[in-house]
Design a protein around this motif. Structure first.
Motif, mmCIF file in Angstrom:
data_model
loop_
_atom_site.group_PDB
_atom_site.id
_atom_site.type_symbol
_atom_site.label_atom_id
_atom_site.label_comp_id
_atom_site.label_asym_id
_atom_site.label_seq_id
_atom_site.Cartn_x
_atom_site.Cartn_y
_atom_site.Cartn_z
ATOM 1 N N GLY A 135 1.600 14.527 4.170
ATOM 2 C CA GLY A 135 1.945 14.805 2.871
ATOM 3 C C GLY A 135 2.210 14.473 1.739
ATOM 4 O O GLY A 135 2.301 14.901 0.674
ATOM 5 N N ARG A 136 2.898 13.336 2.621
ATOM 6 C CA ARG A 136 4.150 12.577 1.978
ATOM 7 C C ARG A 136 4.061 11.619 1.370
ATOM 8 O O ARG A 136 3.670 10.201 2.492
ATOM 9 N N ALA A 137 3.816 10.966 0.512
ATOM 10 C CA ALA A 137 3.981 9.014 -0.383
ATOM 11 C C ALA A 137 4.769 8.704 0.339
ATOM 12 O O ALA A 137 5.601 8.573 -0.040
ATOM 13 N N LEU A 184 0.740 -1.353 -0.105
ATOM 14 C CA LEU A 184 0.097 0.041 0.254
ATOM 15 C C LEU A 184 0.962 1.147 0.102
ATOM 16 O O LEU A 184 2.044 1.146 0.970
ATOM 17 N N THR A 185 0.828 2.501 -0.947
ATOM 18 C CA THR A 185 1.182 3.162 -0.461
ATOM 19 C C THR A 185 -0.295 4.015 0.769
ATOM 20 O O THR A 185 -1.006 4.911 0.151
ATOM 21 N N VAL A 186 0.965 5.239 1.203
ATOM 22 C CA VAL A 186 0.199 5.545 2.809
ATOM 23 C C VAL A 186 0.551 7.560 2.747
ATOM 24 O O VAL A 186 1.708 7.581 2.278
ATOM 25 N N TYR A 187 -0.179 7.895 3.125
ATOM 26 C CA TYR A 187 0.457 9.232 3.313
ATOM 27 C C TYR A 187 0.173 10.485 4.188
ATOM 28 O O TYR A 187 -0.352 10.026 4.954
ATOM 29 N N HIS A 196 4.170 -0.419 4.049
ATOM 30 C CA HIS A 196 2.426 -0.720 4.487
ATOM 31 C C HIS A 196 1.960 -1.893 3.204
ATOM 32 O O HIS A 196 2.221 -1.895 2.709
ATOM 33 N N LEU A 197 1.004 -2.948 4.075
ATOM 34 C CA LEU A 197 0.555 -4.440 3.186
ATOM 35 C C LEU A 197 -1.228 -3.843 3.499
ATOM 36 O O LEU A 197 -1.589 -3.658 4.575
ATOM 37 N N GLU A 198 -1.887 -4.895 3.054
ATOM 38 C CA GLU A 198 -3.161 -4.980 3.112
ATOM 39 C C GLU A 198 -2.927 -6.184 2.886
ATOM 40 O O GLU A 198 -2.414 -7.147 2.052
ATOM 41 N N PHE A 199 -4.180 -7.482 3.419
ATOM 42 C CA PHE A 199 -3.848 -8.400 3.376
ATOM 43 C C PHE A 199 -5.006 -8.511 2.558
ATOM 44 O O PHE A 199 -6.419 -8.056 2.514
ATOM 45 N N CYS A 200 -5.022 -9.410 1.027
ATOM 46 C CA CYS A 200 -6.003 -10.088 0.394
ATOM 47 C C CYS A 200 -6.000 -11.609 0.392
ATOM 48 O O CYS A 200 -6.749 -11.729 0.161
#
Length: 432
Positions: A144-146, A138-141, A151-155
């Motif tokens: 204001g910074r990407a 995942l890209t988190v902010y 960071h991970l999303e459980f799928c």
């Protein structure tokens, strides 16, 4: 499902939470169990096999997909996620620079080993099959910074439904190379949409045989172990409530190359939108074929008096010698990407469908909420391809068949348009 986890460099296995998010390493290998971490440094990862009472088994294979790397030199392929319908299209780790056939790399070796067990013909074989535990970067902010790492999303947990050898094209060099492509069936997590990770702990426990290690497995997984591939349609994860998508979800993200490509498509066909019908027919063939259907392209209808149908195709269901053809009616609309297609416009295509036929509606914009609701509630057999899906399919066609040259594809629709038109009844495609 969809939980966001923190995958921090050097994180311990003691802390449940890091930076306000659940600690991946605590979730997968809590310190109390005294097990090694399941790392995700590679896309395809697995702990070593354990020696249990009934033989050796691999506890799991951890899959990490990194969408932000897609198209790069390290990850030139594009994994596809449709978690609401329990499907992932995942590519192995063979790269353009890899010497040898698929299976040379550690990741692909793991997948080939697992695929043999997932295709097992007995419950004993399937009980040994390692679940694929899938994560997506995942890209988190923050401020204001990407932040694109950590960071991970459980799928969910997945079964290898199909494995095939494919040839891919490196978008940078244009060089073709072999790889593995897998269709993964994401299993249902039940009413709570959860996976109990004690199941994975049990699979790492040498005191438990493979059947005993199923005690915390999802009911869906246990059904598959018992019944095999015939159980997959009934255990695949489905989330019907979330199939209605907002306009922003149907369009490429702002500022991306996909958005620029969609804008280029619209501008190219503005003033000659009839030729967009041929592009739409090719995109429909691409999308339907990727689902595993045997799709055959037909022809374009004449621009006047088409009755809401722009192109005709056919799907052959079943095996060779025991198949049934299904007529596909297609409608194409090259509209401003920010605009929507209404329920009334979709109804025009639906009205032309006979029993057993299906429709495909391809647009550069989005489908209105009401159009989606009516198709879902009334169970109309219509495949809706909006701007984002359209441009993603176009990118794959360009890479596979046009040497990465988008203009070559677009110009071919102009050059081939007249030759693709015919005045024939849709049902004649069955006799082709």
């Amino acid at each position: 499902m969809h939980d966001e986890l923190r995958y921090a460099q050097g994180a311990n296995q003691h802390d449940l939470v890091i930076d306000g998010l659940r600690n991946y390493h605590w979730m997968m290998s809590p310190a109390a169990l005294q097990r090694k971490k399941v790392m995700l440094e590679a896309g395809i990862n697995a702990p070593t096999k354990v020696e249990a009472q009934d033989g050796r088994r691999r506890p799991l294979i951890a899959i990490r997909s990194s969408p932000w790397k897609a198209g790069s030199q390290t990850t030139p392929w594009h994994d596809e996620f449709d978690l609401d319908h329990g499907h992932i299209r995942y590519f192995g780790d063979h790269k353009p620079t890899t010497i040898g056939l698929p299976g040379t790399t550690r990741g692909n070796k793991l997948l080939l080993e697992a695929a043999a067990l997932h295709a097992g013909t007995t419950a004993e074989q399937r009980a040994l099959a390692p679940p694929l535990i899938v994560f997506r970067a995942l890209t988190v902010y923050r401020e204001g910074r990407a932040i694109v790492k950590g960071h991970l999303e459980f799928c969910g947990a997945a079964i290898i439904e199909r494995l095939e050898h494919v040839v891919q094209r490196d978008p940078d060099t244009g060089r073709s190379y072999p790889n593995l492509a897998l269709d993964l069936a994401v299993v249902s997590g039940g009413d709570d949409d959860e996976i109990d990770l004690r199941w994975i702990d049990d699979r790492r426990d040498t005191s438990l045989d493979a059947q005993a290690a199923l005690r915390h497995a999802p009911m869906s997984w246990r059904r598959w172990v018992k019944h095999g591939s015939t159980a997959i349609p009934g255990i695949r994860r489905r989330v019907l409530a979330s199939t209605v998508r907002s306009p922003s979800e149907q369009q490429p993200d702002a500022g991306t190359e996909l958005e620029a490509t969609l804008r280029r498509l619209y501008e190219f066909y503005d003033g000659r939108k009839h030729a967009f019908e041929l592009l739409a027919a090719r995109v429909a063939a691409q999308v339907l074929s990727e689902s595993g259907a045997r799709y055959r392209e037909g022809w374009l209808s004449r621009s006047s008096g088409d009755g809401g149908v722009d192109f005709i195709g056919r799907i052959d269901m079943g095996a060779s010698g025991a198949s049934m053809p299904i007529v596909v009616l297609g409608q194409a609309k090259c509209i401003v990407p920010t605009s929507t297609v209404s329920a009334e416009q979709v109804a025009r295509l639906v009205a032309r469908l006979r029993r057993g036929w299906i429709g495909v509606y391809v647009i550069t914009g989005s489908f209105s909420r009401q159009a989606q609701v009516e198709i879902i509630d009334d169970q109309y057999p219509v495949v809706m391809i909006s701007g984002k899906t359209l441009v993603e399919a176009v990118e794959r066609i360009v890479q596979a068949d046009y040497g990465g040259d988008l203009h070559h594809l677009l110009q071919s629709t102009i050059d081939d348009y007249q030759g693709a038109i015919t005045h024939r009844r849709p049902e004649e495609i069955i006799a082709n």
